[in-house]
Design a protein around this motif. Sequence first.
Motif: not given
Length: 485
Positions: A10-17, A94-99, A244-253
Amino acid sequence: MMNLTENNLQDLKDNVDQIFVVLMGIIVMLMQAGFAFLEAGSVRSKNTTNILIKNLLDSFVAGITYWIVGYTVAYGKGNSFIGWTYWASHDLPLSSFGIYFFQYTFAATAATIVSGALAERCEFMAYIVYSIVITGFIYPVVSRWAWDPAGWLFVGGVYTGDNGEEFNVNYQDYAGSGAVHALGGVAALVGAALLGPRKGRFSKQNKMAVTLRGHSVPVAAFGGFILLFGFLAFNGGSQLDLTGEGSAVAVSLSVVNTMISGSVSAMISLLMNRVFGDSKWSLLKTLNGALTGMVATCSGCNVYRPWSCAILGLLGAGAFKLTAFTLEKLYIDDPLDVVGVHLGGGIIGVIALAFLKPEEGIIFQQNRKSALFLGWQILGLTTIIVWTAGLCFIMFGILKLFDKLRVSPELEEKGLDIPKHGENAYPSEAYGHGWEKELEEILQEIESIKGDDLKGNLTKRIGQHINKSKYVSAPSNEFPEVNPH
């Protein structure tokens, strides 16, 4: 051990996002350079520094206003209209500063859109004022309505179908065809209308429009290429996560659809200008057409089927051409065709989603839900236009009332670079700015002065020249092209 592994994952996912939205935001930030070069090349050489500093300050003004109040209004805890927490990022996790950073780049973009329509004649302080108001209030309120989970456009309404089942319908605008681009286009339209055209742009007596050409097509084209590049992150990054589920596909599309729509719109715009315009293969019209197509696809690039984006490109090119033609007929001066690109493309984008969205659009199903979907898109777009136009009319109207909106005719003719900023973009001998004659007189006088009187006479003469230059107008070196209206 299992919990430890799950926590690490989960930490890895959060960091990647987090890294994803920050990187996308950095690329969107680069669009400021794109706008700067596009506008600099599209204005006359005597106003280059002026337009560059205005585009530069967009980022800085938004950096302050969006930090202090803008993000609060948009995404703070509050009601369906406005937020009221996180002032100056106080208590923001702090986790919201990227957004936060990514949303800040959108706010800066909304303000930058306006500058092109007001180029070469807007007072510097007026620019600061409208940048503050747009990034601190007008845009944040709209983004709350459209994108915050509490926003009334995001929430939508609950309805009952013919079979008794309840369903929700809301306003949808994935990357801001309406919330960013239509908003910026409306603000630009109101500002340009109240500001009035540049001197020499129109001749109402003869019903002629004079094309005041920019000084550098290569510089403008360079800015356009940066914008095309940045648009891929603008739309792709709007997913706001990658794991997230389907996120990479959405970005590519999103990226693919953005490119398809921009490509089709560019080619159609090129052909339309050749057939219905000045019979030329115009680089700048092609570039603006591409940007319009990309604007149009913002609303649903994450879900569109690629063929839908080809249709959007066609519609976007038509909207761009029609809007630019209409403004010229109304004697509204838009030096960079900002309104055509952003308002024209934005309107097409918002409305087309109700027809072209897979499984929900009117083309795919004709029922009460799809009709309500169209209704919510129209409602959202209308609200954004009325909100922006109303506040901008008040803001620009007050500036005009106190004679703070437009520079004097003398300064406009002279050019804003030297009298306003003291920094001409090019060496004085490279272009005509009205200073050569006086400088030549000074040099001739220096040659005629002998002995100890040189310093005193030189200082006095230069001082007289500087005072005189404040009121002396200068011709431009560009050759205007006259087109029948």
